[in-house]
Design a protein around this motif. Structure first.
Motif, PDB file in Angstrom:
ATOM      1  N   SER A   1       1.894   2.263   8.133  1.00 16.56           N
ATOM      2  CA  SER A   1       3.239   1.729   8.374  1.00 16.56           C
ATOM      3  C   SER A   1       3.570   0.627   7.374  1.00 16.56           C
ATOM      4  O   SER A   1       4.694   0.564   6.847  1.00 16.56           O
ATOM      5  N   VAL A   2       2.608  -0.246   7.086  1.00 18.66           N
ATOM      6  CA  VAL A   2       2.847  -1.328   6.125  1.00 18.66           C
ATOM      7  C   VAL A   2       2.989  -0.765   4.713  1.00 18.66           C
ATOM      8  O   VAL A   2       3.909  -1.139   3.956  1.00 18.66           O
ATOM      9  N   VAL A   3       2.091   0.130   4.335  1.00 11.36           N
ATOM     10  CA  VAL A   3       2.162   0.721   2.996  1.00 11.36           C
ATOM     11  C   VAL A   3       3.480   1.466   2.805  1.00 11.36           C
ATOM     12  O   VAL A   3       4.129   1.357   1.759  1.00 11.36           O
ATOM     13  N   SER A   4       3.902   2.206   3.812  1.00 11.56           N
ATOM     14  CA  SER A   4       5.163   2.948   3.705  1.00 11.56           C
ATOM     15  C   SER A   4       6.343   2.008   3.528  1.00 11.56           C
ATOM     16  O   SER A   4       7.241   2.257   2.711  1.00 11.56           O
ATOM     17  N   LEU A   5       6.349   0.922   4.297  1.00 10.20           N
ATOM     18  CA  LEU A   5       7.431  -0.055   4.185  1.00 10.20           C
ATOM     19  C   LEU A   5       7.488  -0.644   2.773  1.00 10.20           C
ATOM     20  O   LEU A   5       8.570  -0.809   2.191  1.00 10.20           O
ATOM     21  N   LEU A   6       6.319  -0.930   2.198  1.00 11.64           N
ATOM     22  CA  LEU A   6       6.283  -1.520   0.865  1.00 11.64           C
ATOM     23  C   LEU A   6       6.684  -0.507  -0.208  1.00 11.64           C
ATOM     24  O   LEU A   6       7.414  -0.845  -1.147  1.00 11.64           O
ATOM     25  N   LEU A   7       6.216   0.720  -0.086  1.00 18.65           N
ATOM     26  CA  LEU A   7       6.584   1.734  -1.065  1.00 18.65           C
ATOM     27  C   LEU A   7       8.081   2.037  -1.026  1.00 18.65           C
ATOM     28  O   LEU A   7       8.683   2.373  -2.058  1.00 18.65           O
ATOM     29  N   GLU A   8       8.689   1.920   0.116  1.00 15.35           N
ATOM     30  CA  GLU A   8      10.136   2.158   0.247  1.00 15.35           C
ATOM     31  C   GLU A   8      10.962   1.007  -0.305  1.00 15.35           C
ATOM     32  O   GLU A   8      12.142   1.176  -0.614  1.00 15.35           O
ATOM     33  N   SER A   9      10.359  -0.169  -0.455  1.00 13.07           N
ATOM     34  CA  SER A   9      11.090  -1.358  -0.873  1.00 13.07           C
ATOM     35  C   SER A   9      11.426  -1.315  -2.360  1.00 13.07           C
ATOM     36  O   SER A   9      10.628  -0.863  -3.177  1.00 13.07           O
ATOM     37  N   ASP A  10      12.609  -1.840  -2.709  1.00  8.37           N
ATOM     38  CA  ASP A  10      12.964  -1.945  -4.126  1.00  8.37           C
ATOM     39  C   ASP A  10      12.385  -3.207  -4.762  1.00  8.37           C
ATOM     40  O   ASP A  10      12.677  -3.520  -5.919  1.00  8.37           O
ATOM     41  N   GLU A  11      11.532  -3.930  -4.014  1.00  6.88           N
ATOM     42  CA  GLU A  11      10.886  -5.128  -4.553  1.00  6.88           C
ATOM     43  C   GLU A  11       9.495  -4.838  -5.112  1.00  6.88           C
ATOM     44  O   GLU A  11       8.839  -5.744  -5.638  1.00  6.88           O
ATOM     45  N   VAL A  12       9.060  -3.588  -5.038  1.00  7.50           N
ATOM     46  CA  VAL A  12       7.679  -3.228  -5.371  1.00  7.50           C
ATOM     47  C   VAL A  12       7.678  -1.999  -6.270  1.00  7.50           C
ATOM     48  O   VAL A  12       8.438  -1.054  -6.043  1.00  7.50           O
ATOM     49  N   ASP A  13       6.815  -2.023  -7.298  1.00  4.44           N
ATOM     50  CA  ASP A  13       6.641  -0.862  -8.172  1.00  4.44           C
ATOM     51  C   ASP A  13       5.362  -0.091  -7.867  1.00  4.44           C
ATOM     52  O   ASP A  13       5.257   1.085  -8.216  1.00  4.44           O
ATOM     53  N   SER A  14       4.390  -0.742  -7.257  1.00  9.84           N
ATOM     54  CA  SER A  14       3.145  -0.092  -6.884  1.00  9.84           C
ATOM     55  C   SER A  14       2.465  -0.927  -5.810  1.00  9.84           C
ATOM     56  O   SER A  14       2.798  -2.102  -5.607  1.00  9.84           O
ATOM     57  N   VAL A  15       1.490  -0.304  -5.130  1.00  8.86           N
ATOM     58  CA  VAL A  15       0.755  -0.976  -4.059  1.00  8.86           C
ATOM     59  C   VAL A  15      -0.735  -0.832  -4.317  1.00  8.86           C
ATOM     60  O   VAL A  15      -1.221   0.254  -4.681  1.00  8.86           O
ATOM     61  N   VAL A  16      -1.463  -1.935  -4.158  1.00  2.00           N
ATOM     62  CA  VAL A  16      -2.921  -1.914  -4.205  1.00  2.00           C
ATOM     63  C   VAL A  16      -3.445  -2.152  -2.793  1.00  2.00           C
ATOM     64  O   VAL A  16      -3.142  -3.183  -2.182  1.00  2.00           O
ATOM     65  N   LEU A  17      -4.201  -1.186  -2.279  1.00  3.39           N
ATOM     66  CA  LEU A  17      -4.831  -1.298  -0.964  1.00  3.39           C
ATOM     67  C   LEU A  17      -6.288  -1.685  -1.190  1.00  3.39           C
ATOM     68  O   LEU A  17      -7.020  -0.986  -1.889  1.00  3.39           O
ATOM     69  N   THR A  18      -6.710  -2.787  -0.611  1.00  3.42           N
ATOM     70  CA  THR A  18      -8.057  -3.280  -0.889  1.00  3.42           C
ATOM     71  C   THR A  18      -8.821  -3.542   0.400  1.00  3.42           C
ATOM     72  O   THR A  18      -8.238  -3.922   1.420  1.00  3.42           O
ATOM     73  N   GLY A  19     -10.133  -3.293   0.345  1.00  2.00           N
ATOM     74  CA  GLY A  19     -10.972  -3.708   1.456  1.00  2.00           C
ATOM     75  C   GLY A  19     -11.616  -2.598   2.252  1.00  2.00           C
ATOM     76  O   GLY A  19     -12.187  -1.658   1.700  1.00  2.00           O
ATOM     77  N   TYR A  20     -11.452  -2.675   3.569  1.00  2.00           N
ATOM     78  CA  TYR A  20     -12.289  -1.918   4.491  1.00  2.00           C
ATOM     79  C   TYR A  20     -11.809  -0.493   4.731  1.00  2.00           C
ATOM     80  O   TYR A  20     -12.563   0.342   5.218  1.00  2.00           O
ATOM     81  N   PHE A  21     -10.551  -0.203   4.396  1.00  2.00           N
ATOM     82  CA  PHE A  21     -10.062   1.150   4.666  1.00  2.00           C
ATOM     83  C   PHE A  21     -10.900   2.150   3.868  1.00  2.00           C
ATOM     84  O   PHE A  21     -11.166   1.967   2.679  1.00  2.00           O
ATOM     85  N   GLY A  22     -11.292   3.223   4.530  1.00  2.00           N
ATOM     86  CA  GLY A  22     -12.224   4.181   3.967  1.00  2.00           C
ATOM     87  C   GLY A  22     -13.617   4.005   4.524  1.00  2.00           C
ATOM     88  O   GLY A  22     -14.466   4.899   4.387  1.00  2.00           O
ATOM     89  N   THR A  23     -13.852   2.857   5.165  1.00  2.00           N
ATOM     90  CA  THR A  23     -15.175   2.543   5.707  1.00  2.00           C
ATOM     91  C   THR A  23     -15.208   2.668   7.230  1.00  2.00           C
ATOM     92  O   THR A  23     -16.282   2.780   7.822  1.00  2.00           O
ATOM     93  N   TYR A  24     -14.026   2.662   7.872  1.00  2.00           N
ATOM     94  CA  TYR A  24     -13.996   2.750   9.342  1.00  2.00           C
ATOM     95  C   TYR A  24     -14.744   3.983   9.831  1.00  2.00           C
ATOM     96  O   TYR A  24     -15.609   3.898  10.724  1.00  2.00           O
TER      97      TYR A  24
END
Length: 682
Positions: free
Chosen positions: A365-388
């Motif tokens: 939900s957060v990533v989608s909101l940021l990708l939809e925003s005209d304030e952002v050109d790309s998103v870097v997701l860092t950390g634990y996701f992929g490890t759950y």
């Protein structure tokens, strides 16, 4: 950018990708020798083409009979791999040409009369890859004539160093990418990089090109070929060597000494729409991104994670890489706050503050909101996701669903999402990759790849040739002043003098304070050939007498001193690179220019817009815009001057260097107070 036409050629290079027949001369059953690997690779494609093994003893190799010489073959081989002792190469080539061979792969190094052999090959209408090549490979046609094994994939490798090319291919295989075509060009005795790059434009199996060069001989043709690849939708990633200052030690101007070989290569790649990286690992990391997702539309990056520490580190790495981590608007922060628990950081970077542990869906939900925003050109997701899922198998299914949801957002918004994960090779990371989200085990690798991609996004411009001019300029300040004045660059009022009488006449026509300079010297300050801030006639006479006594007869120039307030001294120059042609240089000027080394470089000619982009890259830009209450200076005038000098450099092929230093830029315009033009001697 207008399409760049491909060069015309009367040679069919298909012989190096899909020959109808191959002869390996020097084939052997000894696994420690080159001939073994060439024979093994050639035989692996014998269901597609005729394969002949040539061994002077006629030994059996891999269960196949060999021939003692080319004369024993039942028909003429189209492609001949040369793996014989150096002093035998010439004779084998002549025999093969007499039979009608159309292509040669030269593995052997240290071949006597190598250039003469290549000339004989070309004169017969055939072509040569090598000498000193590690081999060639084509995944589509199953042609393998090289040391080692290859994994098929979408990356074409053209390398002047066989070992560097092999490393790239190996790393690509480990990254589950693989190569479409491999060509070790070796000494480039005949075929060079430009022609082989052009062959990749229409190769459907190639999506990314990896190019390693140790020199850029024939640079304009290479730039044109890279531009055609970019126009065909294929990105080129370049590796090269020579970042030392050795190549600039011979320069006679500040402009030359301030531009390294890497500056010029990077400028050429910006024109071509390609990008340079530092290591084979960086190259494959970037290829992973380019093959998975699109280029970012700009340099604005949103950082997301479920750890304040990891998001903070990521934000620092992003900023250090030359990307931006902009603070979000009040509206976007408010939208994020509605989705996250109290205490979550929502201004960028975004720290989920444990929301991801409570509901994995908060990531999407957060990533989608940021990708939809005209304030952002790309998103870097860092950390634990992929490890759950790795740590808690019951969460694996849900984590994969979230990965797919984020992929849907990437597809819907056309912006890249780059994931830094703490684990590799599990179902979630595979799901990320399958949904156009490249993953990296290190945050610096992820961000570095994104930074390179952003440079690719802004690269590529038309660099039209200037109409050549052949007139000689002449040595010294006065001819340089004339040339640059005709191009629209303003100089202080001045007069040329040779004695005291002319000096007195000059005082009557010019306004103090004065500058006196010995016009014929390249670097006047080092030898007492310039004096500034001369207050009156008497001081000017004394300065002239001293200078004349030290330097002798010549054209001395009396000039009005620029006393305008709030000026900034800039270096504006150009030089001719022996491989890539004329380049334009803009940077911090004055006698300390080589100390600050604050310059921007582009291939010449440039237009006003490119000149402004160069100025914006300078560290001294705040001084130009107005520092600590001072007014801004005429940046547009500076850009126009840079464009004019670039045109001169591109139009005069006999001019090695042009320098205006300093160019004093004030609120009311520019004024050149010294200039130098260095021409090639016939």
């Amino acid at each position: 950018m207008a399409p760049i036409p491909a060069p015309t050629t009367d040679t069919d290079l298909r012989v190096f990708t899909d020959p109808s027949s191959v002869a390996v001369v020097g084939a052997t059953a000894d696994p420690a020798k080159w001939g073994y690997w060439l024979a093994t690779g050639a035989l692996s494609g014998r269901h597609r083409r005729r394969v002949y093994l040539v061994n002077r003893s006629g030994a059996e190799i891999h269960g196949e009979s060999s021939h003692a010489g080319l004369h024993e073959l039942p028909d003429a081989p189209e492609l001949v791999a040369l793996c014989v002792p150096p002093h035998h190469v010439g004779a084998v080539v002549d025999e093969a040409l007499a039979l009608g061979a159309r292509g040669f792969l030269g593995i052997t190094a240290g071949v006597p009369d190598e250039r003469a052999i290549a000339e004989r090959i070309r004169a017969a209408g055939a072509r040569l890859v090598g000498m000193n090549s590690l081999g060639i490979y084509d995944s589509t046609t199953e042609l393998r004539l090289a040391w080692g094994q290859f994994t098929p994939g979408p990356i074409a490798v053209i390398s002047q160093s066989g070992q560097v090319g092999s490393e790239i291919a190996l790393l690509a295989a480990r990254a589950e990418l693989g190569v479409s075509r491999f060509i070790s060009i070796g000494n480039q005795t005949d075929l060079g990089a430009a022609e082989l790059l052009d062959e990749l434009v229409g190769d459907d199996s190639t999506r990314v090109v990896a190019l390693y060069l140790e020199s850029f001989a024939g640079g304009p043709d290479i730039v044109d070929a890279l531009s055609r690849l970019r126009q065909a939708g294929k990105h080129t990633i370049v590796l090269t060597v020579g970042a030392s200052e050795a190549s600039s030690r011979l320069a006679r101007s500040h402009t030359g000494s301030l531009t390294s070989s890497m500056d010029v290569v990077d400028a050429a790649l910006r024109v071509a729409g390609a990008v340079r990286v530092a290591t084979p690992t960086e190259l494959v990391d970037l290829a992973r991104l380019l093959l998975a997702t699109g280029l970012p539309g700009g340099r604005r990056v949103a950082v997301v994670g479920d750890s304040g520490g990891q998001t903070g580190i990521a934000a620092d790495v992003v900023a250090k890489a030359g990307l931006r981590v902009p603070e979000f608007s009040a509206g976007l922060k408010s939208a994020l706050e509605k989705q996250l628990p109290s205490g979550a950081a929502c201004s960028n970077p975004v720290d989920l503050a444990g929301a991801g542990e409570r509901d994995l869906g908060s990531y999407s939900s957060v990533v989608s909101l940021l990708l939809e925003s005209d304030e952002v050109d790309s998103v870097v997701l860092t950390g634990y996701f992929g490890t759950y899922g790795a740590d808690t198998p019951s969460l694996s299914g849900r984590e994969i669903e979230v990965a797919r949801s984020m992929g849907d957002s990437v597809s819907a918004n056309g912006k890249p999402l780059i994931a830094h994960t703490m684990v590799e090779g599990n179902p979630t990371t595979e799901a990320l990759h399958a949904n156009a989200i490249p993953t990296y085990s290190a945050i610096d690798s992820a961000v570095r790849s994104l930074s390179h991609a952003s440079r690719l996004q802004s690269a590529g411009r038309e660099c039209r040739p200037s109409a050549p001019r052949t007139e000689l300029i002449g040595a010294g300040y006065l001819p340089a002043q004339k040339l640059l004045s005709e191009a629209g660059i303003r100089f202080p009022r001045s007069l040329t003098v040779h004695n005291r009488t002319e000096l007195t006449a000059a005082v009557e026509r010019l306004t103090a304070p004065y500058v006196l300079k010995a016009s014929w010297l390249e670097h006047k300050s080092e030898v007492g050939g310039v004096r500034v801030g001369i207050a009156d006639h008497a001081e000017l006479v004394a300065a002239f007498d001293t200078m004349y006594a030290a330097l002798g007869v010549g054209d001395y120039v009396v000039e009005e001193l620029d006393t305008r307030p709030d000026t900034v001294e800039i270096l504006l120059g150009a030089r001719r690179d022996p491989d890539l042609g004329a380049v334009i240089v803009v940077g911090a000027g004055g006698t300390e220019a080589e100390v600050y080394r604050d310059v921007a470089v582009e291939l010449a000619p440039i237009d006003q817009a490119t000149a402004l982009q160069m100025i914006e890259r300078l560290t001294c830009l705040p001084l130009l815009r107005g520092w600590r209450g001072k007014p801004g200076v005429d940046i547009d005038g500076l850009a126009a001057a840079a464009a004019a000098v670039s045109e001169l450099a591109a139009a005069h092929p006999h001019v090695d260097e042009i320098e205006v230093n300093p160019l004093r830029v004030g609120p009311d315009g520019i004024l050149a107070v010294d200039a130098l033009v260095i021409e090639q001697h016939p």
